[in-house]
Enzyme design. Structure first.
Site, PDB file in Angstrom:
ATOM      1  N   CYS A   2     -69.606  25.029  39.754  1.00 19.69           N
ATOM      2  CA  CYS A   2     -69.110  25.982  38.764  1.00 19.69           C
ATOM      3  C   CYS A   2     -67.998  26.822  39.376  1.00 19.69           C
ATOM      4  O   CYS A   2     -67.881  26.958  40.578  1.00 19.69           O
ATOM      5  CB  CYS A   2     -70.179  26.936  38.237  1.00 19.69           C
ATOM      6  SG  CYS A   2     -71.622  26.111  37.616  1.00 19.69           S
ATOM      7  N   ARG A  27     -64.245  22.192  39.887  1.00 18.16           N
ATOM      8  CA  ARG A  27     -65.584  22.601  40.299  1.00 18.16           C
ATOM      9  C   ARG A  27     -66.641  22.232  39.260  1.00 18.16           C
ATOM     10  O   ARG A  27     -67.846  22.407  39.492  1.00 18.16           O
ATOM     11  CB  ARG A  27     -65.627  24.108  40.535  1.00 18.16           C
ATOM     12  CG  ARG A  27     -64.670  24.584  41.605  1.00 18.16           C
ATOM     13  CD  ARG A  27     -64.733  26.072  41.754  1.00 18.16           C
ATOM     14  NE  ARG A  27     -65.993  26.494  42.334  1.00 18.16           N
ATOM     15  CZ  ARG A  27     -66.236  26.543  43.631  1.00 18.16           C
ATOM     16  NH1 ARG A  27     -65.301  26.203  44.497  1.00 18.16           N
ATOM     17  NH2 ARG A  27     -67.399  26.932  44.091  1.00 18.16           N
ATOM     18  N   TRP A  77     -70.759  23.381  35.858  1.00 20.72           N
ATOM     19  CA  TRP A  77     -71.302  22.080  36.239  1.00 20.72           C
ATOM     20  C   TRP A  77     -72.817  22.284  36.193  1.00 20.72           C
ATOM     21  O   TRP A  77     -73.381  22.975  37.033  1.00 20.72           O
ATOM     22  CB  TRP A  77     -70.844  21.684  37.637  1.00 20.72           C
ATOM     23  CG  TRP A  77     -71.262  20.301  38.035  1.00 20.72           C
ATOM     24  CD1 TRP A  77     -70.609  19.132  37.770  1.00 20.72           C
ATOM     25  CD2 TRP A  77     -72.432  19.940  38.783  1.00 20.72           C
ATOM     26  NE1 TRP A  77     -71.313  18.062  38.298  1.00 20.72           N
ATOM     27  CE2 TRP A  77     -72.430  18.535  38.926  1.00 20.72           C
ATOM     28  CE3 TRP A  77     -73.487  20.648  39.342  1.00 20.72           C
ATOM     29  CZ2 TRP A  77     -73.420  17.838  39.600  1.00 20.72           C
ATOM     30  CZ3 TRP A  77     -74.489  19.959  40.023  1.00 20.72           C
ATOM     31  CH2 TRP A  77     -74.441  18.566  40.144  1.00 20.72           C
ATOM     32  N   ASN A 103     -72.024  31.539  39.830  1.00 23.48           N
ATOM     33  CA  ASN A 103     -71.904  30.245  40.485  1.00 23.48           C
ATOM     34  C   ASN A 103     -72.986  30.180  41.542  1.00 23.48           C
ATOM     35  O   ASN A 103     -73.091  31.093  42.367  1.00 23.48           O
ATOM     36  CB  ASN A 103     -70.521  30.109  41.131  1.00 23.48           C
ATOM     37  CG  ASN A 103     -70.442  28.917  42.062  1.00 23.48           C
ATOM     38  OD1 ASN A 103     -71.053  27.891  41.800  1.00 23.48           O
ATOM     39  ND2 ASN A 103     -69.704  29.053  43.145  1.00 23.48           N
ATOM     40  N   GLY A 104     -73.800  29.134  41.523  1.00 23.84           N
ATOM     41  CA  GLY A 104     -74.861  29.005  42.532  1.00 23.84           C
ATOM     42  C   GLY A 104     -76.165  28.602  41.876  1.00 23.84           C
ATOM     43  O   GLY A 104     -76.184  28.170  40.722  1.00 23.84           O
ATOM     44  N   GLU A 490     -66.211   3.313  51.264  1.00 27.81           N
ATOM     45  CA  GLU A 490     -65.358   4.296  50.597  1.00 27.81           C
ATOM     46  C   GLU A 490     -64.656   3.679  49.375  1.00 27.81           C
ATOM     47  O   GLU A 490     -64.538   4.317  48.327  1.00 27.81           O
ATOM     48  CB  GLU A 490     -64.341   4.857  51.610  1.00 27.81           C
ATOM     49  CG  GLU A 490     -63.293   5.801  51.070  1.00 27.81           C
ATOM     50  CD  GLU A 490     -63.845   7.060  50.395  1.00 27.81           C
ATOM     51  OE1 GLU A 490     -65.048   7.338  50.498  1.00 27.81           O
ATOM     52  OE2 GLU A 490     -63.050   7.748  49.738  1.00 27.81           O
ATOM     53  N   LYS A 494     -65.019   5.032  45.600  1.00 30.44           N
ATOM     54  CA  LYS A 494     -63.881   5.404  44.741  1.00 30.44           C
ATOM     55  C   LYS A 494     -63.994   4.706  43.400  1.00 30.44           C
ATOM     56  O   LYS A 494     -63.805   5.312  42.361  1.00 30.44           O
ATOM     57  CB  LYS A 494     -62.535   5.013  45.385  1.00 30.44           C
ATOM     58  CG  LYS A 494     -62.045   5.842  46.521  1.00 30.44           C
ATOM     59  CD  LYS A 494     -61.609   7.235  46.166  1.00 30.44           C
ATOM     60  CE  LYS A 494     -62.743   8.206  46.251  1.00 30.44           C
ATOM     61  NZ  LYS A 494     -63.053   8.862  47.455  1.00 30.44           N
ATOM     62  N   GLU A 497     -66.953   6.084  41.238  1.00 29.48           N
ATOM     63  CA  GLU A 497     -66.889   7.455  40.720  1.00 29.48           C
ATOM     64  C   GLU A 497     -65.843   7.642  39.628  1.00 29.48           C
ATOM     65  O   GLU A 497     -66.030   8.481  38.757  1.00 29.48           O
ATOM     66  CB  GLU A 497     -66.759   8.497  41.839  1.00 29.48           C
ATOM     67  CG  GLU A 497     -65.488   8.509  42.614  1.00 29.48           C
ATOM     68  CD  GLU A 497     -65.513   9.492  43.771  1.00 29.48           C
ATOM     69  OE1 GLU A 497     -66.208  10.505  43.709  1.00 29.48           O
ATOM     70  OE2 GLU A 497     -64.801   9.236  44.754  1.00 29.48           O
ATOM     71  N   HIS A 513     -78.585 -11.260  53.880  1.00 29.97           N
ATOM     72  CA  HIS A 513     -79.951 -10.714  53.998  1.00 29.97           C
ATOM     73  C   HIS A 513     -80.447 -10.133  52.686  1.00 29.97           C
ATOM     74  O   HIS A 513     -81.371  -9.329  52.681  1.00 29.97           O
ATOM     75  CB  HIS A 513     -79.993  -9.669  55.120  1.00 29.97           C
ATOM     76  CG  HIS A 513     -79.656 -10.239  56.461  1.00 29.97           C
ATOM     77  ND1 HIS A 513     -80.513 -11.055  57.143  1.00 29.97           N
ATOM     78  CD2 HIS A 513     -78.532 -10.151  57.210  1.00 29.97           C
ATOM     79  CE1 HIS A 513     -79.946 -11.439  58.280  1.00 29.97           C
ATOM     80  NE2 HIS A 513     -78.728 -10.900  58.341  1.00 29.97           N
ATOM     81  N   LYS A 612     -65.793  18.612  42.236  1.00 25.84           N
ATOM     82  CA  LYS A 612     -65.141  18.374  43.516  1.00 25.84           C
ATOM     83  C   LYS A 612     -65.873  19.030  44.672  1.00 25.84           C
ATOM     84  O   LYS A 612     -65.977  18.484  45.753  1.00 25.84           O
ATOM     85  CB  LYS A 612     -63.693  18.881  43.461  1.00 25.84           C
ATOM     86  CG  LYS A 612     -62.953  18.614  44.756  1.00 25.84           C
ATOM     87  CD  LYS A 612     -61.578  18.089  44.530  1.00 25.84           C
ATOM     88  CE  LYS A 612     -60.957  17.574  45.790  1.00 25.84           C
ATOM     89  NZ  LYS A 612     -61.362  16.188  46.073  1.00 25.84           N
TER      90      LYS A 612
HETATM   91  C1  F6R Z   1     -65.685  11.451  46.675  1.00 28.12           C
HETATM   92  C2  F6R Z   1     -65.848  12.852  46.933  1.00 28.12           C
HETATM   93  C3  F6R Z   1     -67.177  13.355  47.397  1.00 28.12           C
HETATM   94  C4  F6R Z   1     -66.961  14.341  48.540  1.00 28.12           C
HETATM   95  C5  F6R Z   1     -68.284  14.980  48.955  1.00 28.12           C
HETATM   96  C6  F6R Z   1     -68.103  15.907  50.139  1.00 28.12           C
HETATM   97  O1  F6R Z   1     -64.412  11.163  46.240  1.00 28.12           O
HETATM   98  O2  F6R Z   1     -64.933  13.599  46.773  1.00 28.12           O
HETATM   99  O3  F6R Z   1     -68.004  12.324  47.811  1.00 28.12           O
HETATM  100  O4  F6R Z   1     -66.389  13.667  49.610  1.00 28.12           O
HETATM  101  O5  F6R Z   1     -68.800  15.697  47.889  1.00 28.12           O
HETATM  102  O6  F6R Z   1     -67.215  16.923  49.858  1.00 28.12           O
HETATM  103  P1  F6R Z   1     -66.513  17.730  51.004  1.00 28.12           P
HETATM  104  O7  F6R Z   1     -65.661  16.799  51.774  1.00 28.12           O
HETATM  105  O8  F6R Z   1     -65.730  18.780  50.302  1.00 28.12           O
HETATM  106  O9  F6R Z   1     -67.605  18.301  51.852  1.00 28.12           O
END
Ligand code: F6R
Length: 617
Positions: A2, A27, A77, A103-104, A490, A494, A497, A513, A612
């Site tokens: 949030c 956020r 969020w 927020n929290g 990774e 990507k 998500e 396996h 994010k």
């Molecule tokens: C994927 C992504 C998330 C962050 C994860 C950690 O694209 O953005 O998986 O990598 O939430 O976030 P940070 O790096 O901000 O600790």
């Protein structure tokens, strides 16, 4: 997660709040709301869904929007309760005198709710925040002072919060409080701002106060007073905000994600700048505070991170074990914090986080801090909570990353980890690795140009075609071995998500396996194979996949003519050694995920259910 925002001054509060919230959408973005205060009248507007829905509502309220100069806002969020209008913030108490955004997460909200219900409070929403609103209002009833009420209420709350509260009886102020959630006060001339993060206020001011945990503040038009938990008035430092408003623009790209992918050449140059001068000179890492003797005494490295940052850590493990010759454990923070972990003064702990605000990683780092382990933090936010916990702060300076899917920050983390690994090797005096490190340093210097070559139209056209061709598949497998296994993980992350396609990364050797059972001609398998120790092994794994009719896509720096037919589609990257190849291969996978999602018409920068900065455990 949030985002919260507050404004008090002469501007139209609604405009500042909406602009701020639009920069906090990373956020969370499942609902939003504002409270506008004029004299002792408070109007609350909320909307489910994207911020634009709230904007539409405010357009129908020109009178209040044009005449109100104090307000608080929120972008959500969902943690407690569905993302509905009722659960959207701001929340109020029964008498509606107090209005709150939060927020929290309030951990003891059930307990508090029962107590407050017994006292006659009735609740409209399923949120923990509404409980806090009632609690602060009850305390207000005792003292008739919003600051005192906030101080008393926050003492009863367990969990994480950044609060902004207004009260009809005190129409000249916003009262704020912080614990384990970010909160800054932007300082203006005859106006002040409150926000979860810099982008929300950077177009208005470059000066801010960062609140510390347990601080409570009173923000008025011409003053800001911050108190510690013992009610002492604190003189917090006013800091200069290190961003330009322009960095939060798409600069002509359709999405922030595409813009951020395209920035990666410069991001690498930035990370290398001043640290890697030439391949013959030693790495200069003045921010790394351990002495040479202390480095020689490191017995173990533990890397702690989440998501994409965790994947960067896995590449770091590979390179650090090889060159610095220290055993490295890579841990997901969310798992690390619920185990009896071992660390001491001879353990180097590296926390990696784009945002520096990821709750699980912060908790893990705080746990380790008690064990005398040296804490190095690799982060894109030198102003973050995590940065403030660092013994050695290694900023990656990738610039603000707006798209929820991390791209350029991953690249910057990778490069930082290469530099750190080489630095540790050099400081330990491991001369047997010198010639290899010199060669790789040269490759790092040349890397930005190679990344940019890969981003040229000729390469991206091929990736776009492949994206279109495979966009209708429901599942995807990514395989690789060695240093590119994290690239496969990774790349799969990507894709899932932003396109919601079920994508999984596997070590290619693990396919047989179990996962091989899933292969048939409805399963695209993307294989990363770079010339190096595991090239032939991955090629054999590709043969096995092909024998099960899988649709094979290869990403490689080189392929023998005889092996070409194995692949239905091939993407060739510029020539690069296996050890540096994760930094090129990932660009291909970022673009592939981007173009698939774009082709499917997904909301690339704000994928569903995500945020994010994951500031809740
Ligand atoms: C994927 C992504 C998330 C962050 C994860 C950690 O694209 O953005 O998986 O990598 O939430 O976030 P940070 O790096 O901000 O600790």
């Amino acid at each position: 997660m949030c985002g919260i925002i507050g404004y008090i001054g002469d501007k139209k509060a609604s405009e500042v709040l909406i602009s701020g919230l639009s920069h906090l959408e990373y956020r969370g973005y499942d609902s939003s709301g504002v409270a506008l205060m004029k004299g002792n009248r408070v109007e609350i507007y909320k909307a489910e869904g994207k911020l634009k829905n709230l904007v539409e509502i405010l357009k129908t309220k020109p009178d209040i929007c044009n005449s109100t100069h104090i307000g608080i806002g929120h972008i959500r969020w969902a943690t407690h309760g569905l993302p509905t209008t009722i659960n959207a913030h701001p929340h109020t108490c029964n008498c509606k005198n107090l209005t709150l955004v939060h927020n929290g997460i309030i951990e003891n909200y059930q307990e508090l709710k029962e107590e407050l219900s017994a006292l006659g409070c009735t609740f409209q929403s399923q949120t923990d925040t509404e409980v806090a609103a009632h609690l602060i209002a009850r305390e207000y009833g005792k003292t008739k002072n919003l600051l005192r009420a906030m101080q008393a209420a926050t003492k009863k709350i367990k969990g994480a919060f950044a609060f902004c509260a207004i009260h009809k009886n005190e129409p000249d102020k916003i009262v704020i409080a912080k614990r384990n959630a970010p909160l800054i006060v932007g300082i203006g001339e005859g106006e002040n701002f409150i926000a979860s993060d810099i982008p929300a206020i950077i177009e208005y001011t470059k000066k801010a106060i960062y609140l510390s945990d347990y601080q409570v503040g009173v923000v008025k038009k011409n003053s800001v007073e911050i108190y510690d938990e013992n009610d002492n008035l604190i003189k917090n430092k006013i800091e200069f905000l290190p961003f330009e408003a322009a960095t939060i623009s798409k600069l002509g790209y359709k999405h922030f994600m595409l813009k951020e992918i395209h920035e990666q050449g410069d991001v690498i140059r930035n990370v290398l700048s001043g640290k890697l001068i030439s391949n013959k000179e030693k790495i200069n890492l003045e921010n790394f505070k351990l002495t040479q003797t202390e480095i020689k005494n490191i017995k173990r490295v533990q890397i702690i991170a989440c998501g994409t940052s965790l994947h960067a850590g896995l590449v770091g493990k590979y390179i650090m074990e090889k060159f610095a010759q220290i055993p490295v454990d890579v841990e997901a923070s969310s798992e690390y914090i619920y185990r009896d972990t071992i660390a001491d003064e001879n353990t180097l702990t590296i926390g990696i986080s784009q945002s520096g605000e990821t709750a699980d990683t912060i908790t893990a780092i705080k746990q380790v801090k008690e064990k005398n382990s040296h804490i190095a933090i690799i982060t894109n936010r030198a102003d973050s909570t995590m940065a403030r916990l660092a013994d050695s702060l290694l900023p990656i300076s990738a610039g603000i990353e707006v798209s929820v899917a991390a791209t350029k920050s991953y690249m910057a983390q990778l490069i930082s980890l290469y530099l750190l690994a080489f630095y540790l090797a050099e400081q330990k005096g491991i001369t047997t690795k010198d010639s290899e490190i010199i060669k790789l340093k040269q490759e790092l210097i040349e890397l930005p140009n190679k990344v940019e070559a890969l981003l040229e139209d000729s390469s991206t056209t091929k990736i776009k075609e492949i994206a279109k061709k495979y966009s209708s598949f429901k599942d995807f497998i990514f395989i690789a071995r060695g240093i590119n296994l994290p690239t496969a993980l990774e790349g799969a992350l990507k894709l899932k998500e932003i396109s919601y396609i079920n994508a999984t990364g596997y070590g290619a050797g693990e396919l047989k396996h179990g996962p091989i059972a899933m292969l048939d001609n409805n399963m695209p398998v993307l294989a990363i194979l770079n010339t190096g120790v595991v090239y032939d092994k991955v090629l054999s794994n590709c043969e096995e996949a092909r024998a099960r009719q899988a649709r094979l896509i290869g990403v490689t720096n080189k392929i023998e003519r005889k092996d070409k037919d194995l692949f239905e589609d091939l993407i060739i990257i510029p020539s690069v050694s296996d050890l540096i190849s994760p930094a090129l291969n990932i660009v291909v996978l970022q673009l592939l995920a981007y173009y698939i999602a774009e082709y499917l018409g997904k909301d690339v920068d704000q994928p569903r259910n995500l945020a994010k900065s994951v500031t809740v455990e």
